[in-house]
Scaffold this active site. Structure first.
Site, PDB file in Angstrom:
ATOM      1  N   ASN A 102       0.802  -1.255   0.174  1.00  0.00           N
ATOM      2  CA  ASN A 102       0.123   0.002  -0.094  1.00  0.00           C
ATOM      3  C   ASN A 102       0.722   1.301   0.014  1.00  0.00           C
ATOM      4  O   ASN A 102       0.596   2.249  -0.523  1.00  0.00           O
ATOM      5  CB  ASN A 102      -0.996   0.041   1.389  1.00  0.00           C
ATOM      6  CG  ASN A 102      -1.912  -1.091   1.145  1.00  0.00           C
ATOM      7  OD1 ASN A 102      -2.373  -1.371   0.169  1.00  0.00           O
ATOM      8  ND2 ASN A 102      -2.683  -1.574   2.028  1.00  0.00           N
ATOM      9  N   SER A 142       3.022   7.768  13.285  1.00  0.00           N
ATOM     10  CA  SER A 142       3.711   8.898  12.546  1.00  0.00           C
ATOM     11  C   SER A 142       2.892   9.899  12.289  1.00  0.00           C
ATOM     12  O   SER A 142       3.113  11.090  12.377  1.00  0.00           O
ATOM     13  CB  SER A 142       4.169   8.419  11.049  1.00  0.00           C
ATOM     14  OG  SER A 142       5.091   9.409  10.566  1.00  0.00           O
ATOM     15  N   HIS A 147       5.425  20.097   5.122  1.00  0.00           N
ATOM     16  CA  HIS A 147       5.900  18.953   4.718  1.00  0.00           C
ATOM     17  C   HIS A 147       4.790  17.749   4.243  1.00  0.00           C
ATOM     18  O   HIS A 147       3.715  17.743   5.185  1.00  0.00           O
ATOM     19  CB  HIS A 147       6.938  18.120   5.968  1.00  0.00           C
ATOM     20  CG  HIS A 147       7.211  16.925   5.490  1.00  0.00           C
ATOM     21  ND1 HIS A 147       8.344  16.562   4.681  1.00  0.00           N
ATOM     22  CD2 HIS A 147       6.700  15.461   6.170  1.00  0.00           C
ATOM     23  CE1 HIS A 147       8.561  15.251   4.802  1.00  0.00           C
ATOM     24  NE2 HIS A 147       7.607  14.667   5.474  1.00  0.00           N
ATOM     25  N   LYS A 191      -3.143  14.374   1.415  1.00  0.00           N
ATOM     26  CA  LYS A 191      -4.185  14.186   2.554  1.00  0.00           C
ATOM     27  C   LYS A 191      -3.477  14.665   3.981  1.00  0.00           C
ATOM     28  O   LYS A 191      -4.253  15.296   4.842  1.00  0.00           O
ATOM     29  CB  LYS A 191      -4.752  12.683   2.606  1.00  0.00           C
ATOM     30  CG  LYS A 191      -6.144  12.575   3.733  1.00  0.00           C
ATOM     31  CD  LYS A 191      -7.021  13.394   3.119  1.00  0.00           C
ATOM     32  CE  LYS A 191      -8.313  13.322   4.051  1.00  0.00           C
ATOM     33  NZ  LYS A 191      -9.402  13.926   3.524  1.00  0.00           N
ATOM     34  N   LYS A 230      -5.124  17.538   6.673  1.00  0.00           N
ATOM     35  CA  LYS A 230      -5.138  17.430   7.965  1.00  0.00           C
ATOM     36  C   LYS A 230      -4.432  18.236   8.807  1.00  0.00           C
ATOM     37  O   LYS A 230      -4.863  18.685   9.943  1.00  0.00           O
ATOM     38  CB  LYS A 230      -4.783  15.833   8.414  1.00  0.00           C
ATOM     39  CG  LYS A 230      -5.582  14.679   7.842  1.00  0.00           C
ATOM     40  CD  LYS A 230      -5.160  13.324   8.366  1.00  0.00           C
ATOM     41  CE  LYS A 230      -5.906  12.055   7.843  1.00  0.00           C
ATOM     42  NZ  LYS A 230      -5.539  10.836   8.085  1.00  0.00           N
TER      43      LYS A 230
END
Length: 350
Positions: free
Chosen positions: A9, A63, A113, A118, A122
């Protein structure tokens, strides 16, 4: 930097990119003095313990939590430092702030960064939540009243709240962050150069340099392990200098045109085979690459060989007719690689 991941993925988020920045006086983009916040922590969110492997160990959920936590800390520190910086310089009229309070409305762009797009959305939503809890004046009090007693430190894993913030901050995202994701959206993760490509994307999203003069841009940089910084830059008009904002925009635009017009498309199956071959040849000596030279363009620098003592030799391809190489398009390169791997299989190399 180069971002590659094992088959699965994460692989489609991989990418590569590099940039060079000249630091000096009379610059069209200026780092704001005294406006920087840094946060570090010891955490195993992404790391490379096996030096024989190309690939990192990644805890994706951890992360993202680390990024959000670092954002909260850096933004709080940054706002405090910026306001103090404004107060200390206001009497000299050298501050670029027009009001004491710092919030998202202060900036023409808020850039991050961006390992994947997505996460940038966020991140902007998270900063908006910070402003909500602070009851910043650009947010209607009827909206901020609902959130004023929240403890932001306890809300890192609240997915419902995250979705709510993404929706509420959508207009801000489209104005201040979306113009900065073009390169990340088209190139994937670039690790260390990622935040600068966000800046580059924003700079060329503006029709002309005049619209950028005096505008402040907020940047957030993050590296797993972890270390993070938030800082701001200001665009300005420079005179009698070869490095103007317009020249910088033209340079970035040339890079975008190369990306848009010269990038070669190959299938995921071929990409998997290329990376598998790279895995197999990791640390191999003596080694001479066998991939088809026809994929190179005139002027490309390539690895020629690695000797038994791990010394690398490089060469530069100069076509006799000064052409751009024999592979004129993606279909040619796709076929060259297809033939290459078929020949390897036939000869028993695979």
């Amino acid at each position: 930097d180069i971002a590659v991941y094992p088959k699965g993925n994460a692989r489609p988020t991989g990418g590569a990119g590099a940039c060079a920045l000249l630091i000096g006086p009379n610059a069209p983009v200026v780092f704001e003095s005294g406006c920087r916040a840094t946060h570090m922590a010891h955490v195993y969110d992404f790391y490379k313990p096996n030096l024989n492997s190309l690939y990192p160990i990644v805890d994706g959920q951890l992360s993202v939590q680390c990024v959000i936590s670092a954002l909260d800390t850096c933004y709080t520190q940054f706002c405090t430092k910026s306001q103090m910086n404004h107060e200390s310089h206001s009497h000299t009229h050298t501050s670029t702030l027009t009001s004491r309070e710092v919030n998202l409305s202060t900036f023409a762009a808020v850039l991050f960064h961006t390992p994947y797009v997505k996460l940038a959305q966020k991140s902007l939503a998270r900063l908006y939540l910070n402003d909500l809890i602070r009851a910043c004046p650009y947010i209607p009090s009827a909206i901020s009243e609902k959130y004023k007693n929240l403890d932001i430190r306890t809300l890192i894993n609240d997915k419902e709240l995250e979705r709510e913030m993404i929706e509420q901050s959508r207009e801000l995202y489209e104005q201040k962050t979306l113009p900065g994701v073009y390169f990340a959206q088209n190139m994937g993760n670039m690790y260390t150069s990622s935040v600068y490509y966000s800046l580059f994307s924003f700079l060329i999203s503006q029709p002309n340099e005049e619209q950028l003069y005096g505008r402040r841009i907020l940047l957030f940089s993050y590296g797993s392990g972890l270390a993070s910084s938030m800082y701001s830059v200001v665009c300005r008009k420079v005179h009698e200098c070869r490095f103007t904002l317009a020249q910088l925009q033209r340079s970035i635009q040339r890079a975008r045109e190369r990306l848009d017009n010269e990038r070669i498309e190959i299938s995921p199956e071929i990409m998997d085979k290329i990376l598998l071959e790279r895995e197999e040849n990791q640390h191999k000596v003596s080694f001479v690459p066998k991939q088809p030279m026809e994929i190179l363009k005139s002027g490309d620098i390539y690895l020629k060989s690695i000797d038994k003592n791990y010394r690398r030799s490089y060469d530069k391809l100069i076509s006799k007719d000064n052409s751009e190489g024999n592979a004129d398009n993606g279909n040619d390169v796709q076929q060259l690689y297809t033939d290459y791997f078929q020949n390897r299989q036939t000869s028993g190399d695979l």
